[in-house]
Design a protein around this motif. Structure first.
Motif, PDB file in Angstrom:
ATOM      1  N   PRO A   1      -5.687 -48.409  27.572  1.00 26.21           N
ATOM      2  CA  PRO A   1      -5.715 -47.820  26.738  1.00 26.21           C
ATOM      3  C   PRO A   1      -4.077 -49.247  26.540  1.00 26.21           C
ATOM      4  O   PRO A   1      -3.435 -49.795  26.578  1.00 26.21           O
ATOM      5  CB  PRO A   1      -4.918 -46.897  26.685  1.00 26.21           C
ATOM      6  CG  PRO A   1      -5.556 -47.026  28.369  1.00 26.21           C
ATOM      7  CD  PRO A   1      -6.519 -47.966  27.975  1.00 26.21           C
ATOM      8  N   GLY A   2      -3.958 -49.185  24.833  1.00 22.99           N
ATOM      9  CA  GLY A   2      -3.230 -50.441  24.196  1.00 22.99           C
ATOM     10  C   GLY A   2      -2.950 -51.430  23.087  1.00 22.99           C
ATOM     11  O   GLY A   2      -4.072 -50.891  22.624  1.00 22.99           O
ATOM     12  N   THR A   3      -2.282 -51.407  22.334  1.00 22.56           N
ATOM     13  CA  THR A   3      -2.651 -52.225  21.162  1.00 22.56           C
ATOM     14  C   THR A   3      -4.090 -53.653  21.016  1.00 22.56           C
ATOM     15  O   THR A   3      -2.996 -54.627  21.994  1.00 22.56           O
ATOM     16  CB  THR A   3      -1.809 -52.759  20.243  1.00 22.56           C
ATOM     17  OG1 THR A   3      -0.954 -51.754  19.761  1.00 22.56           O
ATOM     18  CG2 THR A   3      -1.517 -53.680  19.168  1.00 22.56           C
ATOM     19  N   LEU A   4      -4.585 -54.025  21.070  1.00 17.02           N
ATOM     20  CA  LEU A   4      -5.515 -54.722  20.786  1.00 17.02           C
ATOM     21  C   LEU A   4      -5.386 -56.086  19.142  1.00 17.02           C
ATOM     22  O   LEU A   4      -5.058 -54.928  17.950  1.00 17.02           O
ATOM     23  CB  LEU A   4      -6.600 -54.267  21.419  1.00 17.02           C
ATOM     24  CG  LEU A   4      -6.735 -53.998  22.711  1.00 17.02           C
ATOM     25  CD1 LEU A   4      -8.372 -53.566  22.686  1.00 17.02           C
ATOM     26  CD2 LEU A   4      -6.687 -55.288  23.055  1.00 17.02           C
ATOM     27  N   GLY A   5      -5.589 -57.443  18.777  1.00 20.78           N
ATOM     28  CA  GLY A   5      -5.609 -57.857  17.432  1.00 20.78           C
ATOM     29  C   GLY A   5      -3.447 -57.642  16.956  1.00 20.78           C
ATOM     30  O   GLY A   5      -3.906 -59.023  16.226  1.00 20.78           O
ATOM     31  N   ARG A   6      -2.892 -57.128  17.568  1.00 16.28           N
ATOM     32  CA  ARG A   6      -1.629 -57.984  17.338  1.00 16.28           C
ATOM     33  C   ARG A   6      -1.455 -58.300  18.600  1.00 16.28           C
ATOM     34  O   ARG A   6      -1.195 -58.258  19.976  1.00 16.28           O
ATOM     35  CB  ARG A   6      -1.033 -56.787  16.881  1.00 16.28           C
ATOM     36  CG  ARG A   6      -1.448 -56.007  15.837  1.00 16.28           C
ATOM     37  CD  ARG A   6      -1.679 -57.004  14.239  1.00 16.28           C
ATOM     38  NE  ARG A   6      -1.778 -55.540  13.557  1.00 16.28           N
ATOM     39  CZ  ARG A   6      -0.958 -54.740  12.078  1.00 16.28           C
ATOM     40  NH1 ARG A   6       0.320 -55.103  12.673  1.00 16.28           N
ATOM     41  NH2 ARG A   6      -1.569 -54.687  11.871  1.00 16.28           N
ATOM     42  N   ILE A   7       0.348 -59.216  17.748  1.00 14.38           N
ATOM     43  CA  ILE A   7       1.205 -60.072  18.929  1.00 14.38           C
ATOM     44  C   ILE A   7       2.669 -59.011  18.300  1.00 14.38           C
ATOM     45  O   ILE A   7       2.690 -59.322  17.498  1.00 14.38           O
ATOM     46  CB  ILE A   7       1.690 -61.426  18.813  1.00 14.38           C
ATOM     47  CG1 ILE A   7       0.023 -62.079  19.316  1.00 14.38           C
ATOM     48  CG2 ILE A   7       2.495 -61.719  19.932  1.00 14.38           C
ATOM     49  CD1 ILE A   7       0.066 -63.329  19.026  1.00 14.38           C
ATOM     50  N   GLU A   8       2.903 -58.052  19.669  1.00 19.84           N
ATOM     51  CA  GLU A   8       4.272 -56.852  19.229  1.00 19.84           C
ATOM     52  C   GLU A   8       4.438 -56.209  20.359  1.00 19.84           C
ATOM     53  O   GLU A   8       3.456 -56.662  21.374  1.00 19.84           O
ATOM     54  CB  GLU A   8       3.163 -56.349  18.273  1.00 19.84           C
ATOM     55  CG  GLU A   8       1.830 -55.257  17.884  1.00 19.84           C
ATOM     56  CD  GLU A   8       2.084 -54.272  17.609  1.00 19.84           C
ATOM     57  OE1 GLU A   8       1.876 -52.936  17.670  1.00 19.84           O
ATOM     58  OE2 GLU A   8       2.575 -54.498  16.139  1.00 19.84           O
ATOM     59  N   PRO A   9       5.325 -56.107  20.302  1.00 21.21           N
ATOM     60  CA  PRO A   9       6.135 -55.874  21.585  1.00 21.21           C
ATOM     61  C   PRO A   9       4.730 -54.545  22.231  1.00 21.21           C
ATOM     62  O   PRO A   9       4.672 -53.262  21.284  1.00 21.21           O
ATOM     63  CB  PRO A   9       7.139 -55.026  21.699  1.00 21.21           C
ATOM     64  CG  PRO A   9       8.130 -56.044  20.176  1.00 21.21           C
ATOM     65  CD  PRO A   9       6.620 -56.208  19.179  1.00 21.21           C
ATOM     66  N   GLY A  10       4.961 -54.835  23.399  1.00 20.21           N
ATOM     67  CA  GLY A  10       3.398 -53.072  24.230  1.00 20.21           C
ATOM     68  C   GLY A  10       2.193 -54.136  24.271  1.00 20.21           C
ATOM     69  O   GLY A  10       1.735 -53.245  24.409  1.00 20.21           O
ATOM     70  N   ALA A  11       2.244 -54.367  23.293  1.00 16.62           N
ATOM     71  CA  ALA A  11       0.243 -55.225  22.851  1.00 16.62           C
ATOM     72  C   ALA A  11      -0.247 -55.864  24.146  1.00 16.62           C
ATOM     73  O   ALA A  11       0.828 -56.755  24.958  1.00 16.62           O
ATOM     74  CB  ALA A  11       0.620 -55.651  21.732  1.00 16.62           C
ATOM     75  N   LEU A  12      -1.206 -55.240  24.597  1.00 14.04           N
ATOM     76  CA  LEU A  12      -2.222 -56.203  25.579  1.00 14.04           C
ATOM     77  C   LEU A  12      -1.689 -57.753  25.184  1.00 14.04           C
ATOM     78  O   LEU A  12      -2.587 -58.367  24.234  1.00 14.04           O
ATOM     79  CB  LEU A  12      -3.581 -55.776  25.990  1.00 14.04           C
ATOM     80  CG  LEU A  12      -3.383 -54.191  26.228  1.00 14.04           C
ATOM     81  CD1 LEU A  12      -4.673 -53.971  25.800  1.00 14.04           C
ATOM     82  CD2 LEU A  12      -3.290 -53.794  26.985  1.00 14.04           C
ATOM     83  N   ALA A  13      -1.640 -58.167  26.372  1.00 12.90           N
ATOM     84  CA  ALA A  13      -1.537 -59.896  26.012  1.00 12.90           C
ATOM     85  C   ALA A  13      -2.820 -60.520  26.149  1.00 12.90           C
ATOM     86  O   ALA A  13      -3.073 -61.500  27.193  1.00 12.90           O
ATOM     87  CB  ALA A  13      -0.636 -60.815  27.003  1.00 12.90           C
ATOM     88  N   ASP A  14      -3.661 -60.594  25.282  1.00 19.01           N
ATOM     89  CA  ASP A  14      -4.493 -61.449  24.970  1.00 19.01           C
ATOM     90  C   ASP A  14      -4.229 -62.384  24.212  1.00 19.01           C
ATOM     91  O   ASP A  14      -4.315 -61.695  22.432  1.00 19.01           O
ATOM     92  CB  ASP A  14      -6.021 -60.620  23.896  1.00 19.01           C
ATOM     93  CG  ASP A  14      -6.309 -59.453  24.914  1.00 19.01           C
ATOM     94  OD1 ASP A  14      -5.336 -59.494  26.423  1.00 19.01           O
ATOM     95  OD2 ASP A  14      -7.356 -58.301  24.746  1.00 19.01           O
ATOM     96  N   LEU A  15      -4.358 -63.523  24.128  1.00 18.31           N
ATOM     97  CA  LEU A  15      -3.456 -64.407  22.961  1.00 18.31           C
ATOM     98  C   LEU A  15      -4.252 -65.644  23.905  1.00 18.31           C
ATOM     99  O   LEU A  15      -4.995 -66.494  24.021  1.00 18.31           O
ATOM    100  CB  LEU A  15      -2.158 -65.012  24.021  1.00 18.31           C
ATOM    101  CG  LEU A  15      -1.201 -63.646  23.974  1.00 18.31           C
ATOM    102  CD1 LEU A  15       0.089 -63.824  24.460  1.00 18.31           C
ATOM    103  CD2 LEU A  15      -0.814 -63.468  22.449  1.00 18.31           C
ATOM    104  N   LEU A  16      -3.803 -66.790  22.291  1.00 16.19           N
ATOM    105  CA  LEU A  16      -4.767 -68.100  22.095  1.00 16.19           C
ATOM    106  C   LEU A  16      -4.170 -69.129  21.148  1.00 16.19           C
ATOM    107  O   LEU A  16      -3.075 -68.654  20.530  1.00 16.19           O
ATOM    108  CB  LEU A  16      -6.652 -68.395  21.537  1.00 16.19           C
ATOM    109  CG  LEU A  16      -7.468 -66.833  20.867  1.00 16.19           C
ATOM    110  CD1 LEU A  16      -8.229 -66.839  20.264  1.00 16.19           C
ATOM    111  CD2 LEU A  16      -8.074 -67.304  22.464  1.00 16.19           C
TER     112      LEU A  16
END
Length: 494
Positions: free
Chosen positions: A441-456
């Motif tokens: 649960p949570g936003t994936l594929g975006r960098i925005e407040p509350g989104a899961l921290a999957d980052l490159l």
């Protein structure tokens, strides 16, 4: 004599292995001999002795990759970066991104006070969301046909686990698995036993008898009321269902096992022997039975299909996503747009990533799909269809390292930022269709407040091109999934 016709690559989903006493005359050994001889004949025809020897390359253990993931206990502040947020908007400068408890806590001015956070200097590089492959086969992508047919099932899953780590190290932090026994690997990744992407599993591909997921040999037909399940069904690769009642049962079984979405085979394919490309599979009533069962659990059905007739039948039944669909006509595409359905397209082009078929019939089917791919991307844009990116790499350990090349080649049809948005924010929207069955649960594929921290953090300028995707080992400087750092090379020179 002409070379023997090889088995369908999809038929090799059947993960077979022998037990007990000598079985020299068994159907299992006969089946293996038929397939092995056909594959050897095919490879000798295509590439001589060297190609035959390459048949066994997949039986070697893969080398180690990656590094031990690190999770900072406190918040992180990523600074000195250019931000691609996954929406397709232009890159933003003079911002910083704060990560806390595995999520994006805030997007701040570039000179923001760290306020107790550990600072990670990105060196002026691009920060972007982790990539999402919307059509992946976690268990079946990185193993050869021969190994899948002959190795112990445990070996198949161990190879899949190693490839999951490689997938993550290519910057693919989430995959939508659309067929195969990936539930155990998903659990191992989620529990930190092995490294890998987030997996949205469909479980077994549900197929009618004679459909694209019926991998039985001719001597296994007919199937009686007391006939045991085929090996591929027992292993969770596919599930054969005929009639509304059986479709309901098989759908509900996959939901019981933890499917986040359901995959049905609604039409023929290129590689398969028994179901022609132009065939339409499952009645509308059967498709609707699966749709209703999935809807009762708050999720959706996606279907493998190429033709206009199959696409329209699936949409009338309430299917929410079309996998492939390269032979769609304008009426079908208008219908997809009108229903708000998703089109999960793959860049099947006659290039270095294409499968090689020795027989004229399958080469012709492949030609039709290749030509249809170009039309499909044009119509998807013209009619504003929700479009996802995926690869569908299957039984190709030599091709999995090129996973991101399948994304970069889309710049033939779209500008680079639109392509990157498709593989991040847009694919994240598709994953969210799983609703309450979403395992993350949570936003994936975006960098925005509350989104899961999957980052490159990447070396490259995606506003110009996606060339950096051709060499992820060199150009991906930081890989983070859920706030845990799996790779960090920020201090090294270009």
């Amino acid at each position: 004599m002409p070379p023997a016709t090889p088995p369908s690559p999809l038929m090799a989903h059947s993960l077979r292995h022998g037990h007990g006493a000598c079985s020299c005359g068994s159907p299992l050994l006969q089946r293996f001999h038929e397939r092995m001889m056909a594959e050897i004949s095919r490879r000798h025809f295509l590439g001589g002795a060297a190609a035959v020897m390459a048949l066994f390359a997949g039986l070697h253990a893969p080398s180690a990759v990656g590094e031990k993931p690190r999770e900072r206990k406190g918040p992180l502040l990523l600074t000195h970066l250019r931000l691609f947020d996954g929406s397709g908007s232009p890159l933003r400068d003079n911002v910083a991104v704060r990560v806390e408890a595995g999520r994006i806590q805030a997007i701040l001015p570039g000179d923001a006070d760290p306020e107790g956070a550990e600072v990670i200097d990105c060196g002026g590089r691009v920060l972007m969301p982790g990539l999402i492959d919307a059509h992946w086969h976690t268990t079946l992508a990185a193993i050869t046909q021969v190994a899948a047919m002959t190795a112990d099932v445990g070996y198949v899953h161990l190879v899949a686990a190693r490839e999951a780590e490689r997938t993550l190290m290519r910057g693919v932090t989430s995959v939508r698995d659309v067929g195969g026994p990936s539930f155990a690997l998903k659990r191992a990744i989620d529990e930190g036993v092995v490294a890998g992407p987030r997996i949205f599993p469909a479980g077994a591909m549900i197929s009618q008898t004679s459909g694209h997921g019926d991998f039985r040999m001719r001597h296994e037909v007919p199937r009686g009321t007391a006939t045991p399940l085929s090996e591929q069904e027992r292993q969770g690769v596919a599930a054969i269902a005929d009639g509304e009642a059986e479709v309901l049962r098989r759908t509900r079984e996959q939901l019981m096992l933890g499917a986040s979405q359901i995959k049905l085979m609604a039409g023929g394919g290129v590689a398969s022997i028994y179901d022609p490309l132009d065939s339409t599979q499952f009645t509308e009533r059967e498709l609707r039975a699966a749709v209703e069962a999935a809807d009762d659990w708050g999720t959706y059905v996606t279907v493998h299909v190429y033709t206009p007739r199959g696409i329209q039948r699936a949409l009338r039944a309430g299917v929410r996503c079309i996998e492939h669909g390269q032979l769609a006509d304008e009426e079908s595409v208008r219908m997809m747009a009108g229903e708000g359905a998703w089109w999960s397209l793959q860049p099947f082009l006659q290039d270095e990533d294409a499968n090689v078929y020795p027989d004229a019939a399958r080469r012709e089917s492949q030609r039709q799909v290749t030509e249809g791919t170009v039309r499909a991307y044009e119509m998807a844009q013209r009619f504003d269809v929700n479009t996802a990116w995926g690869t569908d790499i299957l039984f190709s350990p030599q091709n999995t390292p090129n996973q991101l090349r399948h994304l970069a080649k889309l710049t033939r049809f779209y500008d680079p930022l639109t392509v990157l948005a498709m593989a991040t924010g847009r694919n994240g929207e598709l994953l969210a269709l799983s609703g309450p069955r979403n395992p993350y649960p949570g936003t994936l594929g975006r960098i925005e407040p509350g989104a899961l921290a999957d980052l490159l953090v990447v070396d490259g300028d995606p506003s110009r091109d996606l060339d950096f995707l051709h060499d992820p080992e060199r150009n991906l400087r930081l890989i983070m999934k859920g706030g845990r750092i799996h790779k960090e090379r920020l201090g090294e020179g270009s």
